[in-house]
Design an enzyme around this catalytic site. Structure first.
Site, PDB file in Angstrom:
ATOM      1  N   TYR A 129       0.841  -1.185   0.000  1.00 32.46           N
ATOM      2  CA  TYR A 129       0.000   0.000   0.000  1.00 32.46           C
ATOM      3  C   TYR A 129       0.884   1.246   0.000  1.00 32.46           C
ATOM      4  CZ  TYR A 129      -3.804   3.169   0.842  1.00 32.46           C
ATOM      5  OH  TYR A 129      -4.721   4.178   0.685  1.00 32.46           O
ATOM      6  N   GLN A 190     -10.791   0.023   1.060  1.00 27.21           N
ATOM      7  CA  GLN A 190     -11.300  -0.790  -0.056  1.00 27.21           C
ATOM      8  C   GLN A 190     -10.159  -1.439  -0.849  1.00 27.21           C
ATOM      9  OE1 GLN A 190     -11.692   2.452   0.432  1.00 27.21           O
ATOM     10  NE2 GLN A 190     -11.521   3.660  -1.440  1.00 27.21           N
ATOM     11  N   ASN A 213      -3.472   5.599   6.260  1.00 22.06           N
ATOM     12  CA  ASN A 213      -4.206   6.350   7.285  1.00 22.06           C
ATOM     13  C   ASN A 213      -4.948   5.388   8.224  1.00 22.06           C
ATOM     14  OD1 ASN A 213      -6.481   5.462   5.923  1.00 22.06           O
ATOM     15  ND2 ASN A 213      -6.763   7.366   4.800  1.00 22.06           N
ATOM     16  N   SER A 236       5.282   7.930  14.574  1.00 20.02           N
ATOM     17  CA  SER A 236       6.674   7.520  14.769  1.00 20.02           C
ATOM     18  C   SER A 236       7.373   8.383  15.813  1.00 20.02           C
ATOM     19  CB  SER A 236       7.408   7.531  13.442  1.00 20.02           C
ATOM     20  OG  SER A 236       7.395   8.816  12.894  1.00 20.02           O
ATOM     21  N   GLN A 258      12.207  14.096  13.064  1.00 21.76           N
ATOM     22  CA  GLN A 258      11.052  13.276  13.414  1.00 21.76           C
ATOM     23  C   GLN A 258       9.802  14.133  13.544  1.00 21.76           C
ATOM     24  OE1 GLN A 258      11.796   9.986  13.520  1.00 21.76           O
ATOM     25  NE2 GLN A 258       9.600   9.807  13.286  1.00 21.76           N
ATOM     26  N   HIS A 261       7.433  15.043  10.585  1.00 17.36           N
ATOM     27  CA  HIS A 261       6.616  14.027   9.909  1.00 17.36           C
ATOM     28  C   HIS A 261       5.130  14.251  10.120  1.00 17.36           C
ATOM     29  CE1 HIS A 261       8.848  11.020   7.773  1.00 17.36           C
ATOM     30  NE2 HIS A 261       9.722  10.882   8.742  1.00 17.36           N
ATOM     31  N   GLU A 326      11.054   3.625  18.241  1.00 20.22           N
ATOM     32  CA  GLU A 326      11.257   3.226  16.841  1.00 20.22           C
ATOM     33  C   GLU A 326      12.708   3.515  16.413  1.00 20.22           C
ATOM     34  OE1 GLU A 326       9.020   5.724  14.281  1.00 20.22           O
ATOM     35  OE2 GLU A 326       9.156   4.381  12.535  1.00 20.22           O
ATOM     36  N   HIS A 327      13.161   4.732  16.702  1.00 23.83           N
ATOM     37  CA  HIS A 327      14.530   5.140  16.355  1.00 23.83           C
ATOM     38  C   HIS A 327      15.263   5.557  17.620  1.00 23.83           C
ATOM     39  CE1 HIS A 327      11.968   6.447  12.822  1.00 23.83           C
ATOM     40  NE2 HIS A 327      12.805   5.606  12.233  1.00 23.83           N
ATOM     41  N   ASP A 362      16.454   6.464   7.003  1.00 27.00           N
ATOM     42  CA  ASP A 362      15.200   6.608   6.263  1.00 27.00           C
ATOM     43  C   ASP A 362      15.385   6.359   4.771  1.00 27.00           C
ATOM     44  OD1 ASP A 362      13.639   7.234   8.423  1.00 27.00           O
ATOM     45  OD2 ASP A 362      13.896   9.403   8.223  1.00 27.00           O
ATOM     46  N   GLU A 416      -3.511 -37.924  26.622  1.00 28.59           N
ATOM     47  CA  GLU A 416      -4.344 -36.804  26.179  1.00 28.59           C
ATOM     48  C   GLU A 416      -5.703 -37.265  25.650  1.00 28.59           C
ATOM     49  OE1 GLU A 416      -2.101 -34.210  23.558  1.00 28.59           O
ATOM     50  OE2 GLU A 416      -0.848 -33.496  25.212  1.00 28.59           O
ATOM     51  N   HIS A 421      -4.483 -40.925  17.395  1.00 27.05           N
ATOM     52  CA  HIS A 421      -3.083 -40.512  17.373  1.00 27.05           C
ATOM     53  C   HIS A 421      -2.187 -41.690  17.777  1.00 27.05           C
ATOM     54  CE1 HIS A 421      -4.728 -36.451  17.253  1.00 27.05           C
ATOM     55  NE2 HIS A 421      -3.520 -35.926  17.174  1.00 27.05           N
TER      56      HIS A 421
END
Lengths: 429, 429
Positions: A129, A190, A213, A236, A258, A261, A326-327, A362, A416, A421
Site C-alpha cells: 500500500y 477498499q 491512514n 513515529s 522526526q 513528519h 522506533e529510532h 530513512d 491426552e 493418534h
C-alpha cells in the site's frame, strides 16, 4: 515540549505518564471499515470504482485502473539526474542489506536418526500500500517492495490512490526501480480488502504491507489472518541520547527530522548536561522558524517533545528501554556508543555515534525504515524479507527412528485421550 | 466424506469448493470480547474474580489465584513413570530443535565503510494460554513455553482456567518441565486482556501464544498490536498423499488422528489408486467404530473429509499447494517423497515417507505442533523462537561514510519535502 529531571521528586510519575501517553487517535473507524470490506467482497470492482469516484474524484473505468510498466519506466527516466542517482543508490543499498537477511534452510539427522529441518519459501504474491497525497514517499515504495523482491515473491502488487486522477511521478519511478509488477489506482480500506479477497480485476495477495491512514491501518488489522500483514503502525518517534560534546544544532535537526513528519510524532532527548539541553531547546526553536514543515514540527514538539535530564547516560538506558522507541540515536563517542548499545533491550533501529543521523536510515543506509512504533519494539521488528516468507518444518523417520521415539508419542496420545493418534504410531512399531 | 476425481468433469469447481469451504464458525463474539477487554482494563482483578466465579464456578480469592511451583513439581513427580519419561523425552527433543532455530546477529562493514547489522533479543515476558477441560494438553504447554524459554524470555506466564477449581495434573507437570514461571487460574478473553494490559496482581507480558476457544482467539486478534501474538488459529487439518503401496489401515489411522480432534477438523487423502482409496475409506469406517473419540471423528470425516483421486501423485501437488495445509504427509517411498517435497510450496509441516505419521510431530519429533491452519501456510509459519524475539537493526557512519552516502539521503529528503531530514544530514557533511 516538557522537561524532566531524573533526580527531581516526582520524576517516576512524570516518566510513567510519558511512557503511557497515547498519541494515537481513537477514531472509531472500525464499523466503517467492516462495512467497506463487506462491500468489496460482495460487489468487487463496482465498489472500488464507486469509492474511487467518491473519495478521489475520478472515474476508474474512464481513466484506467492500472498504471502500466511503461509509464513507470518513463517516470524513472524523466527524474532529475541527481534524484535518479540517489534513488538508485538507495535501492541498491536496501537490496544488499535485505539479501543478507535471507534465512538458511535446515536439514539434519539427530542422534536417533530422525531427520528434521525447515525450508523457507516466499509467499506467492505481496501487496504494497502506498498512500496518496503528501505522504506518498518513493523511499517507502523501495522499503516495502525491495524486501518482497529479495524474498523471491513472484508477484508484487502496488495499490495507491491517485486523487483527482493525478499520478505521482517519484512513486512510479520507485515502483519501476523496485520491480513492482502491477499498480492499481485504488486506495483506502477498499484497496486493502481488494488485495485480501481479490476482485474481478485484482487477484488476491498473501501478504499486505505499507503505511496508510487510520482506515487503511484498521482494514489491515481486521484482515490479519485472512492475509499476512506487516504490523500495526502508529505515529513515529525518535529518542536521542546525547552528551554535551555534540553540536546542539545537529541534535536539534535530528529531533526535528522526526517532528516534521506528523503532529503526533514524538522526539525525546536524553542528556546529562543541563546547559546542552538548553542549547538544543534554543536551536530547535530557531530551526523551526525557517522550516517549510515548521507548523507540523512545532505542534509535534510542543505537544509530545521532551528533554530528559539524567545523571549519566548509562542511567538513561533503562528509561530508553521502557519507551522501546522506533529510532534511537546514541550520539556519543564511538566506544561509548558501543557500551550504551549493549544496554539497549528494546528499540526498532539504533544509530551509533555522532555521524549517524536517523535520516540516513530513512533513505540510503540499507536497513528497513518500516519499524515498530508506540513501544511495539518490545515485541516487534522492522520489516524484513521474513515478512514475505514462511517456513515449512519437516520430519522423516525410518523404522529404527519410529521404534526409538514412537512409544513415547503413543504414551502421550493415550494420556491426552487421543486414541487415533496413538494408533497411527503403534501400527507402525 | 466426499470423493473427487481429478479426471472427471466438474472437478475444478468441486475442488474450488473444497478450497474455499469455511469450517470456522461465524460466532459473533467480537462485541462481547471488546466489552470484556474494557472491563478488565477498568476493574482489573475484580473483573477476573467475577468472571471466574461465573464461568468456572469457584472463588479465586478463596481458592488462590496462582498454582505455585511446588504444586507443579509434585504433579510432575506423581506422574506414572512411562508418562513422565515420555513427557521428558518430548521436552528434550523440542528444546533441541528450537535451540537450532536461534537466529544469528549480524555486524559488518560494507564497501562504503558503513557499519550495518542486526541484533536479536528476547521479549521480556511471554504469556501462554492453556485451555481448560478436554483440550488441556500437556504437549501444548511444552510446545508454547519451551520456545519462549529457548529464546531467552525471563518471565513465562501461564494462564489457564480451572473449572470447578480442579487443576490438571498433566498440565502442571508440563509447566514444571518447561520452566513456566507463573501460573494464574484465569481463562477466557479476560485472561488475554489481563496479560496484555496487566492487572493489580498480573503484570503485563509482551507476547501471548497458545490455543483457545473463539473468545480467546478473538481477544488475541483484538489485542494484536498491544502485544505480539502467535497467529490466528482455526480448525486443524491433514493432507495425506499416498500411493497404493501403503497399508490402508495406517493411512486410515493417520486421517482419523486429525478427525478425532474436533468436528471441524479436516482430513483429505490424495491417491492415484481407486482401489486403495476404497480400502482406506473402508478402514476409516471400521476404525471409527472402536475409537473412544469416534463420535467426533465421525462428524469431522462425514462433514469435511475427502478422498481425491488423481492421475499421478505429482499432479496432486498443485492441489496440495492450493490447500496450503497445516499437516502434509507424503506417504510414498523415500526418494519419491523427496521429489514430491520439492514440489511443495505451501504447508505448515511435512511428514516424509511411510514411517512418519503426523502424530509423531504432535508430540516428540521436536518441530513445533503450533502450525498455520485454514490455508494460512500461504503466508504464516509454525511457532518458533522468533515469535518470542525481535530484531534491532543498527547503523554506524564515520565522516567518510556520511560523505559517501549522505548527499543522496539529503537529495531524497528534499524530493519528499522533508527539510529537517535533509538538514540533519547536511549539517554533518
Amino acid at each position: 515540549m516538557q522537561r524532566l529531571n531524573a533526580s527531581e521528586a516526582g520524576f517516576a510519575d512524570a516518566f510513567d505518564a510519558l511512557v503511557n501517553g497515547r498519541r494515537e487517535a481513537d477514531a472509531d473507524v472500525s464499523s466503517v471499515v467492516t462495512q467497506t470490506i463487506r462491500d468489496v467482497r460482495a460487489r468487487g470492482d463496482v465498489t472500488l470504482a464507486e469509492m474511487t469516484q467518491r473519495f478521489d474524484g475520478f472515474d476508474l473505468n474512464a481513466a484506467g485502473w492500472q498504471i502500466d510498466a511503461a509509464q513507470c519506466k518513463a517516470a524513472y527516466e524523466a527524474l532529475a539526474p541527481d534524484l535518479r542517482d540517489a534513488l538508485t543508490l538507495a535501492a541498491k543499498r536496501i537490496e544488499a542489506y535485505h539479501k543478507a537477511q535471507l534465512p538458511e534452510n535446515r536439514d539434519y539427522r539427530d542422534a536417533d536418526n530422525v531427520r528434521l529441518g525447515a525450508r523457507w519459501s516466499a509467499v506467492d504474491a505481496a501487496g504494497v500500500y502506498v498512500p496518496g497525497g503528501r505522504a506518498a514517499y518513493p523511499s517507502s515504495v523501495l522499503m516495502n517492495a525491495i524486501p518482497a523482491k529479495v524474498a523471491g515473491v513472484e508477484r508484487i502488487v502496488m495499490v495507491t490512490p491517485t486523487p483527482g486522477g493525478e499520478t505521482n511521478q517519484a512513486v512510479m519511478a520507485a515502483a519501476y526501480l523496485a520491480g513492482v509488477d502491477e499498480i492499481w489506482r485504488v486506495g483506502g480500506a477498499q484497496a486493502i480488502a481488494a488485495l485480501a479477497y481479490g476482485t474481478e480485476r485484482i487477484r488476491a495477495v498473501d501478504v499486505i504491507t505499507g503505511p496508510g491512514n487510520a482506515w487503511v491501518a484498521e482494514a489491515k488489522r481486521q484482515l490479519y489472518g485472512v492475509v499476512g500483514i506487516d504490523m500495526v503502525a502508529g505515529p513515529s518517534e525518535i529518542l536521542v541520547v546525547a552528551d554535551a560534546k555534540n553540536d546542539p544544532e545537529w541534535i536539534a535537526a535530528d529531533l526535528l527530522s522526526q517532528a516534521e513528519h506528523d503532529p503526533t510524532s514524538q522526539s525525546i532527548l536524553f542528556t546529562d548536561d543541563a546547559g546542552f539541553a538548553d542549547a538544543v531547546a534554543k536551536a530547535v526553536d530557531a530551526q523551526i522558524a525557517s522550516l517549510a514543515t515548521g507548523a507540523v514540527a512545532r505542534q509535534s514538539w510542543d505537544d509530545f517533545g521532551a528533554i530528559v535530564l539524567v545523571d549519566d547516560l548509562e542511567g538513561a538506558m533503562p528509561l530508553v528501554n521502557r519507551l522501546a522507541g522506533e529510532h534511537l540515536e546514541l550520539a556519543v563517542d564511538d566506544d561509548r556508543a558501543e557500551r550504551l548499545f549493549d544496554l539497549v533491550r528494546h528499540a526498532g533501529s539504533v544509530f551509533l555515534g555522532r555521524m549517524t543521523p536517523e535520516a540516513i536510515g530513512d533513505y540510503v543506509a540499507g536497513p528497513n525504515h518500516v519499524l515498530p512504533t508506540g513501544r511495539r519494539a518490545r515485541f516487534a521488528s522492522g520489516l524484513s524479507v521474513l515478512d514475505f516468507m514462511k517456513r515449512t518444518s519437516f520430519i522423516a523417520l525410518d523404522k529404527a527412528a519410529i521404534n526409538a521415539i514412537g512409544p513415547a508419542a503413543a504414551t502421550l496420545a493415550d494420556a491426552e485421550g487421543l486414541p487415533a493418534h496413538a494408533a497411527s504410531v503403534r501400527k507402525r512399531l
